[in-house]
Design an enzyme around this catalytic site. Structure first.
Site, mmCIF file in Angstrom:
data_model
loop_
_atom_site.group_PDB
_atom_site.id
_atom_site.type_symbol
_atom_site.label_atom_id
_atom_site.label_comp_id
_atom_site.label_asym_id
_atom_site.label_seq_id
_atom_site.Cartn_x
_atom_site.Cartn_y
_atom_site.Cartn_z
ATOM 1 N N GLY A 18 0.822 -1.198 0.000
ATOM 2 C CA GLY A 18 0.000 0.000 0.000
ATOM 3 C C GLY A 18 0.856 1.247 0.000
ATOM 4 O O GLY A 18 0.496 2.280 0.586
ATOM 5 N N ASN A 96 1.265 -2.419 5.307
ATOM 6 C CA ASN A 96 0.413 -1.238 5.409
ATOM 7 C C ASN A 96 -0.892 -1.364 4.625
ATOM 8 O O ASN A 96 -1.846 -0.640 4.906
ATOM 9 C CB ASN A 96 1.201 -0.012 4.918
ATOM 10 C CG ASN A 96 0.346 1.219 4.781
ATOM 11 O OD1 ASN A 96 -0.131 1.771 5.766
ATOM 12 N ND2 ASN A 96 0.123 1.657 3.548
ATOM 13 N N SER A 148 -4.176 -0.326 14.339
ATOM 14 C CA SER A 148 -5.037 0.843 14.502
ATOM 15 C C SER A 148 -5.488 0.946 15.945
ATOM 16 O O SER A 148 -5.664 -0.064 16.629
ATOM 17 C CB SER A 148 -6.267 0.738 13.600
ATOM 18 O OG SER A 148 -7.192 1.778 13.877
ATOM 19 N N TYR A 165 -13.264 -3.949 10.343
ATOM 20 C CA TYR A 165 -11.988 -3.239 10.387
ATOM 21 C C TYR A 165 -11.363 -3.308 11.779
ATOM 22 O O TYR A 165 -10.192 -3.661 11.931
ATOM 23 C CB TYR A 165 -12.188 -1.780 9.970
ATOM 24 C CG TYR A 165 -10.932 -0.950 10.020
ATOM 25 C CD1 TYR A 165 -10.004 -0.997 8.993
ATOM 26 C CD2 TYR A 165 -10.680 -0.101 11.100
ATOM 27 C CE1 TYR A 165 -8.844 -0.234 9.033
ATOM 28 C CE2 TYR A 165 -9.536 0.662 11.149
ATOM 29 C CZ TYR A 165 -8.622 0.600 10.119
ATOM 30 O OH TYR A 165 -7.478 1.345 10.167
ATOM 31 N N SER A 166 -12.143 -2.959 12.805
ATOM 32 C CA SER A 166 -11.592 -2.949 14.165
ATOM 33 C C SER A 166 -11.171 -4.350 14.603
ATOM 34 O O SER A 166 -10.133 -4.525 15.253
ATOM 35 C CB SER A 166 -12.593 -2.354 15.147
ATOM 36 O OG SER A 166 -13.825 -3.039 15.116
ATOM 37 N N THR A 167 -11.946 -5.363 14.212
ATOM 38 C CA THR A 167 -11.585 -6.743 14.537
ATOM 39 C C THR A 167 -10.290 -7.146 13.834
ATOM 40 O O THR A 167 -9.413 -7.786 14.432
ATOM 41 C CB THR A 167 -12.718 -7.703 14.136
ATOM 42 O OG1 THR A 167 -13.907 -7.345 14.850
ATOM 43 C CG2 THR A 167 -12.355 -9.147 14.448
ATOM 44 N N LYS A 169 -7.841 -5.236 12.921
ATOM 45 C CA LYS A 169 -6.688 -4.550 13.496
ATOM 46 C C LYS A 169 -6.320 -5.122 14.869
ATOM 47 O O LYS A 169 -5.133 -5.182 15.227
ATOM 48 C CB LYS A 169 -6.946 -3.049 13.577
ATOM 49 C CG LYS A 169 -7.054 -2.389 12.207
ATOM 50 C CD LYS A 169 -5.810 -2.638 11.358
ATOM 51 C CE LYS A 169 -5.844 -1.904 10.043
ATOM 52 N NZ LYS A 169 -4.609 -2.106 9.224
#
Length: 257
Positions: A18, A96, A148, A165-167, A169
């Protein structure tokens, strides 16, 4: 000078997934400025090639852009093989690449959940696995995973409603610790950076809608800019962090407190 030894990266080779835009590009820039040769990859090869050309012109170091789909093992293997052929080694890996999907839990499609997990978690696993083989042979390597703050605490839905997303990270954070434990014997250091809210393409919509409220909740009262990760990346990539592994560093203005 001691300072030069601490942050010596001359002729190291760094891979940044990325790396063609946003935070990935900024992390690539600080490494190139310190003498690293850099290989940038993402699914959008044009962005990586343009970023690589800019780095070569600006810093006089070797840089090249590649296409790679980090969630696909064959693509990762092909990419790593190309980098080894053209650069000879890989000393630093920054995982990334990432994606997100905003939706309430009860309305999130399964395919959206799977896409986020595949890119963010499986992609980090596959790239680390393949690059790690080279680092094991070298008996040295620095792996920096981009997690994150969303993976460190549960945000209220009015601020962030992206459970995939939170899971993902949170998984990256534990992956970092576990891999650091497994690969310490090979002199491979594995650490993670957990950014808070930054101005990126991924967060632009959220920040346009909720930026003022997010800043109010942040102890330092601000959003991260493109240079805010560069010091942390330089620390983890360089000999300055040679007694540090398995750590998650929040770069978030204090929002995780």
């Amino acid at each position: 000078m001691m300072l030069e030894k601490l942050f010596h990266l001359q002729n190291n080779v760094a891979v940044i997934t990325g790396g063609g835009t946003g935070l990935g590009k900024q992390m690539a820039e600080v490494l190139a400025a310190c003498g690293c040769r850099v290989a940038l990859c993402s699914r959008k090869v044009d962005n990586c090639q343009k970023a690589a050309e800019t780095l070569q012109t600006k810093y006089g170091t070797k840089a090249k852009g590649y296409q790679c789909f980090v969630q696909k093992e064959e693509s990762v293997q092909q990419f790593v093989s190309q980098v080894i052929d053209e650069f000879g080694q890989i000393d630093i890996l920054i995982n990334n690449s990432g994606t997100t999907w905003g939706a309430s839990v009860e309305e999130m499609p399964l395919e959206a959940w799977q896409k986020v997990i595949d890119v963010n978690v499986t992609g980090t696993f596959l790239m680390s696995k393949e690059v790690g083989k080279t680092m094991m042979k070298q008996k040295y390597g620095k792996i920096i995973n981009i997690g994150s703050v969303a993976g460190m605490k549960a945000e209220p839905p009015e601020i962030l409603n992206a459970i995939g997303y939170s899971t993902s990270k949170a998984a990256i954070h534990h992956f970092t610790k576990d891999l650091a434990r497994k690969w310490a014997k090979y002199n491979i250091y594995v650490n993670a950076i957990a950014p808070g809210f930054f101005h990126t393409k991924m967060t632009d919509y959220t920040l346009r809608q909720k930026g003022d409220e997010i800043k109010k909740r942040n102890p330092l009262g601000k959003i991260g800019d493109f240079t805010s990760l560069q010091g942390a990346v330089l620390f983890f990539a360089s000999p300055a962090s040679n007694f540090v592994t398995g750590q998650i560093l929040a770069v978030d203005g204090g929002s995780s407190l």
